[in-house]
Design a protein around this motif. Structure first.
Motif, mmCIF file in Angstrom:
data_model
loop_
_atom_site.group_PDB
_atom_site.id
_atom_site.type_symbol
_atom_site.label_atom_id
_atom_site.label_comp_id
_atom_site.label_asym_id
_atom_site.label_seq_id
_atom_site.Cartn_x
_atom_site.Cartn_y
_atom_site.Cartn_z
ATOM 1 N N ASN A 113 -0.555 0.539 1.337
ATOM 2 C CA ASN A 113 -1.887 0.858 1.847
ATOM 3 C C ASN A 113 -2.097 2.369 1.874
ATOM 4 O O ASN A 113 -1.138 3.141 1.824
ATOM 5 C CB ASN A 113 -2.056 0.270 3.253
ATOM 6 N N SER A 114 -3.330 2.795 1.963
ATOM 7 C CA SER A 114 -3.624 4.223 1.880
ATOM 8 C C SER A 114 -3.068 4.962 3.097
ATOM 9 O O SER A 114 -3.070 4.442 4.216
ATOM 10 C CB SER A 114 -5.138 4.458 1.790
ATOM 11 N N VAL B 93 -3.621 3.872 7.066
ATOM 12 C CA VAL B 93 -2.511 3.477 7.939
ATOM 13 C C VAL B 93 -2.476 4.340 9.193
ATOM 14 O O VAL B 93 -2.313 3.849 10.307
ATOM 15 C CB VAL B 93 -1.176 3.550 7.182
ATOM 16 N N HIS C 97 -9.940 5.701 -0.545
ATOM 17 C CA HIS C 97 -10.748 4.485 -0.412
ATOM 18 C C HIS C 97 -11.367 4.131 -1.759
ATOM 19 O O HIS C 97 -11.314 2.972 -2.202
ATOM 20 C CB HIS C 97 -11.846 4.692 0.633
ATOM 21 N N ALA D 172 -8.647 2.830 -4.013
ATOM 22 C CA ALA D 172 -8.207 1.480 -3.663
ATOM 23 C C ALA D 172 -9.190 0.430 -4.172
ATOM 24 O O ALA D 172 -8.785 -0.623 -4.683
ATOM 25 C CB ALA D 172 -8.042 1.357 -2.154
#
Length: 276
Positions: free
Chosen positions: A217-218, A222, A258, A261
């Motif tokens: 996850n970024s 996190v 973001h 992702a």
């Protein structure tokens, strides 16, 4: 698995009481290292951990910390023998300063930008339990045992944040019993009441598995999740919680990670995060 670009950073402090090693890219293992004393916290260990937290606070290339202990135990709490040899604090002011120094280890863990995973393979008692509770995630091995312990040495069971953390993890009823009796909880009961998230024959390996999922996850996503989750334990209403979430969520939509992702999801490829 997501990738993240990392820049060179100075080495973390590794001492006789606290051993630090790179486990995997983005993951560092912190081992409490006083196995002859079941990793009980000495004056030196407390100081070493404070120094380590300060060093980790600026290490954005490191995203997960696995906290564990050497030998048979995780941490048996405060080493009363060592603190006695260091000389008794004879005034209220001196004792209070010492208390705050020890308790500050837990708030220091909360403030870290990294996700902290406690891999508990043996006894986590007193201050050791406080360290485990202060982690973001807890993994336990078959021989793990948890005990508040303070009340059994003539002190209040409410110490080092345990009376605040424990009820929020296991509920008030179970926390009252454990705080008042000081009895030990085995790994089966710990999992049943929600004290630990998962149990594994190899808790360190399980902690690394969780770390890899976190790394997918970024980085900012996190970090914000950790901050908001801890803050949510303190807010007084759903409305206040939603206000906190709304502001944080909009802020993360402006990050490049973001956008990356979303694009990676659409193109069905692993994202490459830059923490921007």
């Amino acid at each position: 698995m997501a990738e993240i670009a990392a820049s060179p950073s100075p080495e973390l402090p590794s001492t006789g009481c606290v051993r630090v090693r790179a486990a995997e890219p983005g993951v560092v293992e912190v081992e409490l290292h006083r196995p002859e004393r079941l990793n009980a916290m000495s004056v030196e260990m407390v100081d070493d951990l404070h120094a380590l937290w300060a060093a980790l606070a600026v290490r954005h290339d490191l995203r997960v910390v696995v906290l564990t202990g050497a030998g048979r135990g995780f941490c048996a709490g405060l080493d009363l023998r060592d603190y006695g040899e260091a000389g008794p604090a004879e005034t209220v002011q001196a004792r209070f300063a010492l208390q705050e120094r020890i308790a500050g280890l837990v708030t220091g863990m909360r403030d870290l930008p990294q996700v902290v995973i406690a891999a508990v393979h043996g006894a986590a008692a007193g201050g050791g339990l406080a360290l485990a509770l202060g982690a973001d995630v807890r993994v336990a091995g078959p021989a793990a045992r948890f005990a508040v312990s303070f009340v059994r040495i003539g002190l209040s069971g409410a110490d080092i944040g345990v009376s605040w953390l424990l009820p929020r993890l296991v509920g008030a009823s179970a926390a009252f019993e454990l705080l008042l009796t000081g009895r030990a909880v085995d790994v089966a009961e710990a999992q049943r009441i929600g004290l630990v998230g998962s149990v594994s024959d190899d808790p360190r390996a399980r902690a690394l598995d969780i770390a890899r999922e976190v790394l997918g996850n970024s980085p900012m996503g996190v970090r914000m999740t950790k901050q908001v989750m801890w803050s949510q334990l303190e807010v007084a209403s759903l409305r206040a919680g939603l206000d906190l979430e709304n502001r944080t969520q909009i802020m993360t939509t402006f990050t490049r990670d973001h956008t990356e992702a979303v694009e990676a999801f659409v193109r069905r490829r692993p994202p490459r995060f830059e923490d921007r």
